[in-house]
Design an enzyme around this catalytic site. Structure first.
Site, PDB file in Angstrom:
ATOM      1  N   HIS A 141      -1.874  -3.292  -7.017  1.00 33.07           N
ATOM      2  CA  HIS A 141      -2.408  -4.648  -7.138  1.00 33.07           C
ATOM      3  C   HIS A 141      -2.955  -4.892  -8.545  1.00 33.07           C
ATOM      4  O   HIS A 141      -3.255  -3.949  -9.279  1.00 33.07           O
ATOM      5  CB  HIS A 141      -3.484  -4.877  -6.077  1.00 33.07           C
ATOM      6  CG  HIS A 141      -2.963  -4.731  -4.678  1.00 33.07           C
ATOM      7  ND1 HIS A 141      -3.050  -3.547  -3.968  1.00 33.07           N
ATOM      8  CD2 HIS A 141      -2.329  -5.619  -3.871  1.00 33.07           C
ATOM      9  CE1 HIS A 141      -2.492  -3.711  -2.777  1.00 33.07           C
ATOM     10  NE2 HIS A 141      -2.043  -4.956  -2.697  1.00 33.07           N
ATOM     11  N   SER A 199       0.642  -8.873  -0.087  1.00 35.52           N
ATOM     12  CA  SER A 199      -0.630  -8.986  -0.798  1.00 35.52           C
ATOM     13  C   SER A 199      -0.443  -9.270  -2.287  1.00 35.52           C
ATOM     14  O   SER A 199      -1.329  -9.857  -2.918  1.00 35.52           O
ATOM     15  CB  SER A 199      -1.448  -7.697  -0.610  1.00 35.52           C
ATOM     16  OG  SER A 199      -0.686  -6.561  -0.984  1.00 35.52           O
ATOM     17  N   ASP A 244      -5.995   2.338  -7.293  1.00 31.27           N
ATOM     18  CA  ASP A 244      -4.949   1.430  -6.814  1.00 31.27           C
ATOM     19  C   ASP A 244      -4.147   0.945  -8.021  1.00 31.27           C
ATOM     20  O   ASP A 244      -4.654   0.201  -8.859  1.00 31.27           O
ATOM     21  CB  ASP A 244      -5.592   0.244  -6.084  1.00 31.27           C
ATOM     22  CG  ASP A 244      -4.573  -0.771  -5.563  1.00 31.27           C
ATOM     23  OD1 ASP A 244      -3.397  -0.700  -5.957  1.00 31.27           O
ATOM     24  OD2 ASP A 244      -4.979  -1.653  -4.770  1.00 31.27           O
TER      25      ASP A 244
END
Length: 442
Positions: free
Chosen positions: A424, A176, A421
């Site tokens: 990312h 990702s 998070d």
């Protein structure tokens, strides 16, 4: 008897011996007087020099005081030695991939920088990475540039990049984070493509996504393979980390999609770092049993399988190969002195300490990566993004993202311990700098 007349004594006339003594005494006195006079003169000269210096110093001090009070200096010529001019910094040389270090640098803030795109103007940014669209209130993180110490890192020129890609395929392969780099690359290029019907197209799927620019016959692709080697979670992404099993000696199911690409950009790291030992098998997934390996051991086996595929299937005369180094995570706020903080939550400024290294990049894994790449026959360029990402605690998606396919709600944002998070990155943001490095090497 005749008597001689008596001699007259002449007044003031001394015997010769006396005269000689007197003359000698006078000469000695003259010498002593001359030496004393010379000594007095030297002392006077020394005093005069000191007085000159004191006068000059007082003049300088008065001048400084006047200047500090924003008044013009007195019209006096200062009797001081001229100050040595500081030489201007050496001009930075144009970027050269073999001579320039991309790890030696610093982040500089430039609010005047014009953003080539935003998560509103580029329609391809995933909701997971659209921090501004998801309500992030600050935007300073968008205006930092990575400057190299000795070289000029060129800006990403989308038109020049499209010319380099004319009639070619570039494919990003990985997890990702690599998906985020691909989206950044697409948005950077897309900023120079007109919004006319048929000028461009986008096809998205779970495994392979393709953005094309018709005028240039250019294809910009992403292939999902978080471990590069095959695993039972390649398509079943929701499978928990503890249930993943890797086929560490198998890659062809993925590799067949990579052939005939002109530029390949690989990444694989974060999926190996779950904290679990890696369940690894050889041969068929149907075989009973697996072996649990330390992450770095399994990583070496997987990367060697990937390296063997590249050496066997890539022609260096027609295909360029890149490998992205570790993208740093920020899970421990204590690393950068934020005691009581919650990972990267509410961080709005980079870590400015030169050469900062936290706990978000595993050095042993980096050593494995460098060792495997260094043993390959095919030239592979390692794009070292680790140091520049170490500083960017401010640029993660934090709570302005989605989880489980759902946008983090305002209520959930009040529980940052659970929903933050720090893996990312916001797009636009740090991945744009990765693509500047890629552009510079192309």
């Amino acid at each position: 008897m005749v008597q001689l007349p008596a001699m007259k004594r002449v007044k003031g006339r001394a015997p010769l011996s006396v005269v000689v003594a007197i003359i000698g005494g006078l000469a000695l006195a003259g010498i002593i007087f001359t030496e004393d006079l010379r000594g007095l003169t030297e002392v006077k000269e020394k005093v005069t020099d000191k007085e000159k210096k004191r006068t000059s110093l007082r003049t300088v001090m008065r001048t400084s005081a006047l200047l500090s009070a924003d008044q013009p200096p007195p019209p006096a010529v200062l009797s001081v030695e001229p100050a040595t001019a500081t030489p201007p910094p050496a001009p930075k040389m144009a970027f050269n991939a073999t001579r320039c270090s991309v790890t030696d640098g610093y982040w500089a803030y430039d609010r005047s920088k014009k953003l080539p795109y935003t998560d509103q103007t580029c329609p391809y940014v995933d909701r997971q990475d659209s921090c501004q669209r998801n309500g992030r209130p600050d935007s300073d993180y968008l205006y930092w540039d990575w400057h190299l110490d000795d070289c000029l890192l060129p800006r990403f020129d989308p038109v020049s990049m499209l010319e380099k890609l004319r009639g070619k395929r570039i494919m990003f392969v990985g997890d990702s984070l690599q998906l985020g780099q691909w989206l950044s690359f697409v948005c950077l290029v897309n900023s120079a493509v007109p919004d006319t019907p048929g000028a461009k197209s986008m096809e998205r799927s779970r495994t392979l996504s393709v953005y094309t620019v018709k005028e240039y016959n250019a294809s910009i692709e992403f292939y999902w393979a978080p471990f590069l080697v095959e695993s039972n979670s390649d398509r079943n992404i929701a499978l928990g980390a503890g249930g993943r099993v890797l086929h560490v000696d198998a890659i062809e199911e993925h590799g067949k999609h990579w052939r005939r690409a002109d530029i390949l950009v690989f990444d694989s790291y974060v999926w190996w770092m779950t904290g679990y030992r890696i369940k690894s098998v050889w041969g068929s997934f149907g075989d009973d049993g697996y072996e649990e390996l330390d992450a770095w051991v399994a990583y070496r086996l997987g990367l060697k399988t990937w390296a063997n595929w590249v050496d066997s299937n890539v022609d260096p005369a027609t295909t360029r190969v890149f490998f992205m180094s570790i993208s740093t995570t920020h899970m421990r706020s204590e690393d950068w002195g934020r005691e009581g903080g919650i990972r990267c939550y509410n961080e709005t400024w980079p870590i400015t300490q030169r050469g900062y290294r936290g706990s978000g990049s595993d050095r042993r894994m980096m050593e494995v990566m460098s060792d495997v790449l260094g043993r390959m026959r095919t030239p592979v360029t390692l794009l070292n993004i680790t140091q520049l990402t170490e500083h960017r605690v401010d640029a993660h998606v934090s709570v302005y993202t989605e989880t489980g396919g759902l946008l983090v709600t305002d209520e959930e944002k009040t529980d940052p311990q659970r929903y933050t998070d720090c893996i990312h990155w916001c797009i636009p943001g740090v991945p744009d700098t990765w693509n500047r490095l890629l552009y510079a090497h192309l």
